[in-house]
Design a protein around this motif. Structure first.
Motif, short mmCIF file in Angstrom:
data_model
loop_
_atom_site.label_atom_id
_atom_site.label_comp_id
_atom_site.label_asym_id
_atom_site.label_seq_id
_atom_site.Cartn_x
_atom_site.Cartn_y
_atom_site.Cartn_z
N MET A 154 13.98 107.61 44.43
CA MET A 154 13.07 108.31 43.53
C MET A 154 13.37 107.98 42.07
N ALA A 155 14.69 107.90 41.74
CA ALA A 155 15.06 107.55 40.37
C ALA A 155 14.59 106.14 40.04
N LEU A 156 14.75 105.22 41.01
CA LEU A 156 14.28 103.85 40.80
C LEU A 156 12.77 103.80 40.66
N ASP A 157 12.07 104.61 41.45
CA ASP A 157 10.61 104.66 41.37
C ASP A 157 10.16 105.17 40.01
N GLU A 158 10.83 106.19 39.51
CA GLU A 158 10.50 106.71 38.18
C GLU A 158 10.80 105.68 37.09
N THR A 159 11.92 104.96 37.25
CA THR A 159 12.26 103.92 36.28
C THR A 159 11.21 102.82 36.28
N ASN A 160 10.76 102.43 37.48
CA ASN A 160 9.73 101.39 37.58
C ASN A 160 8.42 101.88 36.95
N ALA A 161 8.11 103.15 37.16
CA ALA A 161 6.88 103.69 36.56
C ALA A 161 6.97 103.65 35.04
N ARG A 162 8.14 104.04 34.50
CA ARG A 162 8.30 103.98 33.04
C ARG A 162 8.25 102.54 32.55
N LEU A 163 8.83 101.61 33.33
CA LEU A 163 8.80 100.20 32.94
C LEU A 163 7.37 99.67 32.94
N GLN A 164 6.59 100.03 33.96
CA GLN A 164 5.20 99.59 34.00
C GLN A 164 4.41 100.17 32.83
N ALA A 165 4.69 101.43 32.51
CA ALA A 165 4.01 102.03 31.36
C ALA A 165 4.39 101.31 30.07
N ALA A 166 5.69 100.96 29.96
CA ALA A 166 6.12 100.23 28.77
C ALA A 166 5.48 98.85 28.70
N GLN A 167 5.39 98.18 29.85
CA GLN A 167 4.76 96.86 29.88
C GLN A 167 3.28 96.96 29.52
N SER A 168 2.62 97.98 30.01
CA SER A 168 1.21 98.17 29.67
C SER A 168 1.05 98.42 28.17
N GLU A 169 1.96 99.20 27.60
CA GLU A 169 1.90 99.46 26.17
C GLU A 169 2.17 98.20 25.37
N ILE A 170 3.15 97.40 25.84
CA ILE A 170 3.44 96.14 25.16
C ILE A 170 2.23 95.21 25.22
N ALA A 171 1.59 95.16 26.40
CA ALA A 171 0.39 94.31 26.53
C ALA A 171 -0.71 94.80 25.60
N ARG A 172 -0.87 96.13 25.52
CA ARG A 172 -1.91 96.67 24.64
C ARG A 172 -1.61 96.34 23.19
N LEU A 173 -0.34 96.49 22.79
CA LEU A 173 0.03 96.18 21.42
C LEU A 173 -0.12 94.68 21.14
N SER A 174 0.20 93.86 22.14
CA SER A 174 0.04 92.41 21.97
C SER A 174 -1.42 92.05 21.78
N GLN A 175 -2.28 92.69 22.56
CA GLN A 175 -3.72 92.44 22.40
C GLN A 175 -4.20 92.89 21.03
N ALA A 176 -3.70 94.05 20.60
CA ALA A 176 -4.09 94.54 19.28
C ALA A 176 -3.61 93.59 18.19
N GLU A 177 -2.39 93.10 18.33
CA GLU A 177 -1.86 92.15 17.35
C GLU A 177 -2.64 90.84 17.37
N GLU A 178 -3.03 90.40 18.58
CA GLU A 178 -3.80 89.17 18.68
C GLU A 178 -5.18 89.34 18.05
N ARG A 179 -5.80 90.50 18.26
CA ARG A 179 -7.09 90.76 17.63
C ARG A 179 -6.94 90.79 16.11
N ALA A 180 -5.84 91.39 15.64
CA ALA A 180 -5.62 91.43 14.20
C ALA A 180 -5.40 90.02 13.64
N ARG A 181 -4.67 89.19 14.41
CA ARG A 181 -4.44 87.82 13.95
C ARG A 181 -5.75 87.04 13.89
N ILE A 182 -6.58 87.19 14.93
CA ILE A 182 -7.86 86.50 14.93
C ILE A 182 -8.72 86.98 13.77
#
Length: 391
Positions: A154-182
């Motif tokens: 369960m602890a590993l599952d929660e860690t993976n969920a937080r990691l996926q949320a962090a990755q999604s946030e990183i992807a969102r920020l990367s897209q925002a940065e890419e849009r800003a660059r364009i």
């Protein structure tokens, strides 16, 4: 994904419910009333166990189901046999979710209840079943391990969920940065030209309004046309550069695709870098050739090589699949992409050649190490530097 997890949970529940057939088998041969009571107890026990899969993790019904299972377990042990102690895994599994403190407390209640029942039975001189001490210790130890392992999962599952949320946030920020660059690039690219066009249009309008000098106004309009064409070419070049496929990305993708398809890959790149004007063509040809190998060849081995032959860069992709007797018929087979590769190479003054097994034998080529059934060769005159070592 949610449906898959749901199906997996239901499958697990059904598996463990079927395991209750084994303790039910010990009830056969008993008097009808005793057998009916035992069967009814096991059915209720299984129904309470199902609550763990049909309710939320923090549902209060799990606590109710736990104590119900505990009562039935103690009844079975007291009425039929102490050997039913191994069923304590079921109530343990019911309360695994929730806070760790609550789980440990309920597990302690379970152990204390079972231990008290055994002590009472011994006080009344009830003989212990054969091997019962080992069964009791094994059940308690297994229950402890189950608590530990499931809490860790369960602890590993929660860690993976937080990691996926962090990755999604990183992807969102990367897209925002890419849009800003364009946005910045387009502002820098178009801002000056569009401002110049606006200024020239205003000048032409003032000339016509104040002096009526058509010649001067026409000169200003011609300048507007030249700036507009130059701006259009700049935008086209910018979009083409955005769409261009990076060679190194295509090379890594080819390795991953071949590995995923279970095809042994022999990759050799003898050129450090390709000029930007031809990189996209070679990258797309590599991607298409490898896709053909995976989809159509039925090959077990594939060799990919990029090297410098005089003043020409050569990309070759070979596989040991079935190939074809006539390379010229490749485009007609459908899905080969050979015509597309030839068109891409023609755009950079190159050519795409396809060799079948017979042609490869006639030319007695030293590459690849195995006898290929099909070889695609793309070559074009490109001034590049030779790499010191293979990669």
């Amino acid at each position: 994904m949610g449906r898959k997890l749901r199906r997996g949970a239901i499958g697990t529940m059904m598996f463990f419910l079927l395991q209750l057939v084994y303790p039910a088998s010990f009830l056969f041969g008993l008097p009808a009333r005793a057998m009916a009571e035992g069967m009814g107890s096991l059915v209720a026990f299984g129904a309470l166990y199902s609550v763990a899969f049909l309710t939320g993790r923090n549902s209060p019904w799990r606590i109710v189901a736990f104590f119900g299972q505990l009562a039935i377990l103690l009844t079975l042990m007291a009425s039929f046999s102490l050997s039913y102690v191994y069923l304590l895994f079921y109530p343990v599994a019911t309360v695994l979710h929730g806070s760790l403190r609550r789980t440990i407390a309920l597990f302690a209640v379970l152990c204390a209840s079972v231990g008290t029942l055994v002590a009472v039975e011994r006080a009344h001189h009830v003989p212990l079943p054969a091997g019962f001490p080992y069964l009791l210790v094994g059940s308690l130890f297994g229950g402890s391990v189950l608590v530990y392992m499931m809490r860790a999962w369960m602890a590993l599952d929660e860690t993976n969920a937080r990691l996926q949320a962090a990755q999604s946030e990183i992807a969102r920020l990367s897209q925002a940065e890419e849009r800003a660059r364009i946005g910045r690039d387009l502002h820098d690219l178009l801002g000056h030209q569009l401002s110049l066009i606006t200024l020239k249009a205003q000048v032409a309008g003032r000339i016509l309004e104040r002096t009526g000098d058509v010649r001067r106004a026409r000169d200003e309009i011609e300048q507007i046309e030249r700036v507009s064409r130059a701006t259009l070419e700049s935008v086209r070049a910018y979009v083409a550069d955005m769409r261009a496929t990076d060679w190194h990305d295509a090379w890594r993708a080819a390795e991953e695709v071949l590995a995923a398809a279970g095809i042994e890959a022999q990759m050799a790149c003898e050129i450090d870098a390709l000029p930007k004007e031809v990189e996209h063509a070679y990258a797309m040809c590599l991607r298409e050739a490898v896709t053909n190998v995976v989809r159509h060849s039925g090959a077990r081995r594939c060799a990919v090589r990029l090297w410098l032959d005089g003043r020409r860069v050569v990309l070759a992709v070979a596989d040991d699949g079935e190939g074809t007797a006539e390379p010229s018929t490749a485009s007609a087979r459908g899905g080969s992409g050979i015509s597309g590769m030839r068109a891409r190479m023609a755009q950079i003054a190159g050519e795409c050649e396809c060799l079948g097994r017979d042609e490869w034998r006639r030319r007695a080529l030293a590459w690849p190490a195995f006898e290929p059934g099909w070889v695609v060769v793309c070559k074009a005159p490109v001034p590049v530097k030779r790499q010191e070592g293979l990669s």
